[in-house]
Structures are given as structure tokens and as C-alpha cells.
Enzyme design. Sequence first.
Site, PDB file in Angstrom:
ATOM      1  N   ASP A   1       0.838  -1.206   0.000  1.00  0.00           N
ATOM      2  CA  ASP A   1       0.000   0.000   0.000  1.00  0.00           C
ATOM      3  C   ASP A   1       0.877   1.262   0.000  1.00  0.00           C
ATOM      4  O   ASP A   1       0.555   2.257  -0.645  1.00  0.00           O
ATOM      5  CB  ASP A   1      -0.925  -0.008   1.234  1.00  0.00           C
ATOM      6  CG  ASP A   1      -1.767  -1.267   1.282  1.00  0.00           C
ATOM      7  OD1 ASP A   1      -2.268  -1.680   0.221  1.00  0.00           O
ATOM      8  OD2 ASP A   1      -1.895  -1.863   2.367  1.00  0.00           O
TER       9      ASP A   1
ATOM     10  N   HIS B   1      -5.240  -3.743   5.730  1.00  0.00           N
ATOM     11  CA  HIS B   1      -4.908  -4.044   4.339  1.00  0.00           C
ATOM     12  C   HIS B   1      -6.103  -4.638   3.599  1.00  0.00           C
ATOM     13  O   HIS B   1      -6.113  -5.800   3.243  1.00  0.00           O
ATOM     14  CB  HIS B   1      -3.684  -4.975   4.250  1.00  0.00           C
ATOM     15  CG  HIS B   1      -3.349  -5.339   2.828  1.00  0.00           C
ATOM     16  ND1 HIS B   1      -2.870  -4.413   1.919  1.00  0.00           N
ATOM     17  CD2 HIS B   1      -3.485  -6.488   2.136  1.00  0.00           C
ATOM     18  CE1 HIS B   1      -2.709  -4.992   0.745  1.00  0.00           C
ATOM     19  NE2 HIS B   1      -3.074  -6.260   0.845  1.00  0.00           N
TER      20      HIS B   1
HETATM   21  P1  NAD Z   1       0.013 -18.392  -5.236  1.00  0.00           P
HETATM   22  O1  NAD Z   1      -1.141 -19.314  -5.330  1.00  0.00           O
HETATM   23  O2  NAD Z   1       0.741 -18.056  -6.487  1.00  0.00           O
HETATM   24  O3  NAD Z   1       1.084 -18.975  -4.225  1.00  0.00           O
HETATM   25  C1  NAD Z   1       0.736 -19.445  -2.970  1.00  0.00           C
HETATM   26  C2  NAD Z   1       1.666 -20.573  -2.618  1.00  0.00           C
HETATM   27  O4  NAD Z   1       1.291 -21.056  -1.320  1.00  0.00           O
HETATM   28  C3  NAD Z   1       1.574 -21.780  -3.581  1.00  0.00           C
HETATM   29  O5  NAD Z   1       2.847 -22.104  -4.070  1.00  0.00           O
HETATM   30  C4  NAD Z   1       1.001 -22.880  -2.720  1.00  0.00           C
HETATM   31  O6  NAD Z   1       1.481 -24.183  -3.064  1.00  0.00           O
HETATM   32  C5  NAD Z   1       1.482 -22.449  -1.343  1.00  0.00           C
HETATM   33  N1  NAD Z   1       0.766 -23.080  -0.247  1.00  0.00           N
HETATM   34  C6  NAD Z   1      -0.557 -23.361  -0.141  1.00  0.00           C
HETATM   35  N2  NAD Z   1      -0.805 -23.976   1.030  1.00  0.00           N
HETATM   36  C7  NAD Z   1       0.379 -24.074   1.675  1.00  0.00           C
HETATM   37  C8  NAD Z   1       0.772 -24.612   2.914  1.00  0.00           C
HETATM   38  N3  NAD Z   1      -0.105 -25.188   3.737  1.00  0.00           N
HETATM   39  N4  NAD Z   1       2.067 -24.550   3.246  1.00  0.00           N
HETATM   40  C9  NAD Z   1       2.962 -23.961   2.425  1.00  0.00           C
HETATM   41  N5  NAD Z   1       2.663 -23.443   1.237  1.00  0.00           N
HETATM   42  C10 NAD Z   1       1.371 -23.504   0.870  1.00  0.00           C
HETATM   43  O7  NAD Z   1      -0.503 -17.076  -4.513  1.00  0.00           O
HETATM   44  P2  NAD Z   1       0.256 -15.653  -4.414  1.00  0.00           P
HETATM   45  O8  NAD Z   1      -0.129 -14.821  -5.559  1.00  0.00           O
HETATM   46  O9  NAD Z   1       1.698 -15.900  -4.132  1.00  0.00           O
HETATM   47  O10 NAD Z   1      -0.468 -15.037  -3.112  1.00  0.00           O
HETATM   48  C11 NAD Z   1      -0.278 -15.602  -1.849  1.00  0.00           C
HETATM   49  C12 NAD Z   1      -1.085 -14.857  -0.799  1.00  0.00           C
HETATM   50  O11 NAD Z   1      -0.588 -13.532  -0.637  1.00  0.00           O
HETATM   51  C13 NAD Z   1      -2.566 -14.705  -1.139  1.00  0.00           C
HETATM   52  O12 NAD Z   1      -3.342 -14.946   0.003  1.00  0.00           O
HETATM   53  C14 NAD Z   1      -2.689 -13.250  -1.550  1.00  0.00           C
HETATM   54  O13 NAD Z   1      -3.978 -12.737  -1.362  1.00  0.00           O
HETATM   55  C15 NAD Z   1      -1.678 -12.613  -0.627  1.00  0.00           C
HETATM   56  N6  NAD Z   1      -1.210 -11.280  -1.007  1.00  0.00           N
HETATM   57  C16 NAD Z   1      -1.005 -10.375  -0.022  1.00  0.00           C
HETATM   58  C17 NAD Z   1      -0.525  -9.114  -0.311  1.00  0.00           C
HETATM   59  C18 NAD Z   1      -0.278  -8.112   0.782  1.00  0.00           C
HETATM   60  O14 NAD Z   1      -0.109  -6.936   0.475  1.00  0.00           O
HETATM   61  N7  NAD Z   1      -0.209  -8.499   2.027  1.00  0.00           N
HETATM   62  C19 NAD Z   1      -0.255  -8.770  -1.637  1.00  0.00           C
HETATM   63  C20 NAD Z   1      -0.465  -9.712  -2.624  1.00  0.00           C
HETATM   64  C21 NAD Z   1      -0.951 -10.978  -2.296  1.00  0.00           C
HETATM   65  C1  LMR Z   2      -2.977  -6.491  -2.995  1.00  0.00           C
HETATM   66  O1  LMR Z   2      -3.194  -5.493  -2.312  1.00  0.00           O
HETATM   67  O2  LMR Z   2      -2.602  -6.418  -4.176  1.00  0.00           O
HETATM   68  C2  LMR Z   2      -3.111  -7.843  -2.355  1.00  0.00           C
HETATM   69  O3  LMR Z   2      -3.704  -7.766  -1.113  1.00  0.00           O
HETATM   70  C3  LMR Z   2      -3.751  -8.870  -3.237  1.00  0.00           C
HETATM   71  C4  LMR Z   2      -5.200  -8.630  -3.486  1.00  0.00           C
HETATM   72  O4  LMR Z   2      -5.987  -9.549  -3.251  1.00  0.00           O
HETATM   73  O5  LMR Z   2      -5.563  -7.546  -3.935  1.00  0.00           O
END
Ligand code: NAD
Ligand code: LMR
Length: 332
Positions: free
Chosen positions: A150, A179
Site C-alpha cells: 500500500d 490491508h
Molecule cells: P500463489 O497461489 O501463487 O502462491 C501461494 C503458494 O502457497 C503456492 O505455491 C502454494 O502451493 C502455497 N501453499 C498453499 N498452502 C500451503 C501450505 N499449507 N504450506 C505452504 N505453502 C502452501 O498465490 P500468491 O499470488 O503468491 O499469493 C499468496 C497470498 O498472498 C494470497 O493470500 C494473496 O492474497 C496474498 N497477497 C497479499 C498481499 C499483501 O499486500 N499483504 C499482496 C499480494 C498478495
Molecule cells: C494487494 O493489495 O494487491 C493484495 O492484497 C492482493 C489482493 O488480493 O488484492
Amino acid sequence: MKAVVLGAAGGIGQPLSLLLKSNPLVTELGLYDIVNAPGVAVDLSHIATPAKVEGYLPADDGLKKVLTGADVVVIPAGIPRKPGMTRDDLFKINAGIVRDLATGIATTAPKAFVLVISNPVNSTVPIVAEVFKKHGVFDPKRLFGVCTLDVVRASTFVSEILGDRSLATSIKIPVVGGHSGVTIVPLLSQSTHPIPSSISSSTIDTVINRIQFGGDEIVKAKDGAGSATLSMAFAGAEFVGKVLRAKGGEKGIVAPTFVNLIADAEGGAKLKAELGAEVEYFSAPVELGVEGVYKINGLGTISDSEKKLIQVAVPELITNIEKGVSFVGAPK
Ligand code: NAD
Ligand code: LMR
């Protein structure tokens, strides 16, 4: 220092691990995922930086092995959004994933700093805290929700409305609250580069809305293939880097992050008074230190319109936090 990424083979996990392999403060990098983590680790291990890399799957006590000796654990494990979903829609699946990983950390690396990326952050951070409490190892100073994306978005989008993209790397705007959507509150009035009065209030409202809902922009553009990964890895690596520098003794590093307000009893109480609400967690500008949270800063002087945004954010935050807390209390 040993950094561990849980969910290391995912869209965020891989580029984040790449950036951490390039961080000179990381001497050991542990990768864990339910798929492909050993492959990602071998790939990264060919990069000519000192950090030793190892990757594990759940089999053969992989979680315990990867967490042994961890200083900092970053959690991007879990499913991302598809168009039409809110972050809260991810709770059903991600809450259990985060709870189980937190259990592993509580038993193997209870002193590690835990940085939660998995959504919905407003609920997954309380889940980690409740699991740690159950194991009698909760230290609020060591638990962080990663809201850096953010802050990164605010720098990017505001530099654009100022008509000077070169400002993107230097302009800093605190983003507070939580967030997701309206809980994300950018404090443009505190921009390090003041917003000139020639910029209309409707342009400012539009940019605030863009920061709050920037995640949706990416979810829509990826059209079913996930959410922010590369920008999140950039933001995550930036925050991990700050935490590691502070852990190493560097002073004066401040970053907005979602923390339990008892992490700094005095600062937290002052912030609650400013908010006028009994909110347990809040993303505030936090000064980082060797023990984790050193000081929680208040909101400072904010405009009337920012006060209104905070008033909208707080009730939703409280609901999100309560959802995470009761999940751990509820029978499995
Ligand atoms: P993704 O599906 O590409 O990757 C997630 C990974 O987690 C996969 O490789 C999967 O195998 C693994 N996984 C699932 N269960 C698991 C477990 N029990 N133990 C270990 N690994 C496990 O998803 P992504 O795009 O990398 O996003 C991941 C998370 O981050 C999502 O929840 C998304 O919403 C979040 N996110 C948060 C922010 C933020 O600003 N905080 C920003 C973007 C995404
Ligand atoms: C973001 O802010 O991009 C992440 O939290 C992923 C989402 O679900 O938007």
C-alpha cells in the site's frame, strides 16, 4: 540471519525468495511449500551471493527442518483472489493454512519474527497471535502484517499525479489502518513532497481510492490468474530488508505495519486514544528495533477528510480482527 519463506514456490514466494537471496544480510534462506520448493531452492542456489539456500516439502518433517534456526519467517502461503472476490472471501481457505503454519513456527521457531503476507491480513495476523498465545509464546513485538504494498502504491500513484515519476523512489506517504479496501487509509497530508493546491480535490479523491483498491486493478488485469505477485515481492523484500537491518542494530527505521497495539503499551494506548476506539491491531508507522517493534508512532496531524476515512476504517477492521481471533478459539 536465516530468513524463511513459507509458500516459496508461489507467485509471490518465488520472486520474493529471489530478492532475499540477493540481500547481503541473509546468510541462510529456507524455502517451504507444499509443491516445488526444493526445485526453486536449487535454482536460486546457483546465484552468486553468499546465502545458503535449502528447500523443503511437508514430507519428512520439512516444516520443522526449514524453521529450525529461523530469525525471520515470511508467510505468503495461501490462495490469491480472482475477479469478483474480496480478500475476506479468502478467509475460508487461508485461515486454516496460516493457523497450521503458525503452529509450526510456535513449536519450532517461537522467537522468530513473523511477517504475514497471506490475505486477509487484517484477520490472518490475529490468527498467528492466537496460535502463539495457545502455545504460550506470543510476543507482540515480533509479529507483523505486511502492508508495504500500500505504501509502495502510494509513492507510485502520487508521483504520477505530481507529474514526475522520478519522485516514485523518494516520495513517502504513510498508509495506516489495515490491508483491505476502506481499511487502507493513505495520509496524503503527510506526503514528504507536499501536494500542491493546484491539484484538484477530485484528483486527490481518485488517487486515494486507487491506493485503497489498487489490488483490484491487478486482479482484474490478471483476469483469473491471481493478484499482485511481482509488486508484492518488491514490497515484501523492502519490508523484510528493513526488519533485518533493525534486527542487526540499525536505529531509526520506521515503516507502516499491521501490529498488535500492546507491542508498545504506551504508543499503542496513545494511538487508541487518537482513534477513539478499542482496536487491538492497526497498521501504524512503527519504529523497528532489535526486538522487533520498538515504538508505535501515532497518526500525527491529519486532515478532516483523513479523520473521516479512519472513522470508516475502524469498524471494519474490528470485525476482521474478531473473525481471526474467534477462528482459533473455535473447535476445528
Ligand atoms: P500463489 O497461489 O501463487 O502462491 C501461494 C503458494 O502457497 C503456492 O505455491 C502454494 O502451493 C502455497 N501453499 C498453499 N498452502 C500451503 C501450505 N499449507 N504450506 C505452504 N505453502 C502452501 O498465490 P500468491 O499470488 O503468491 O499469493 C499468496 C497470498 O498472498 C494470497 O493470500 C494473496 O492474497 C496474498 N497477497 C497479499 C498481499 C499483501 O499486500 N499483504 C499482496 C499480494 C498478495
Ligand atoms: C494487494 O493489495 O494487491 C493484495 O492484497 C492482493 C489482493 O488480493 O488484492
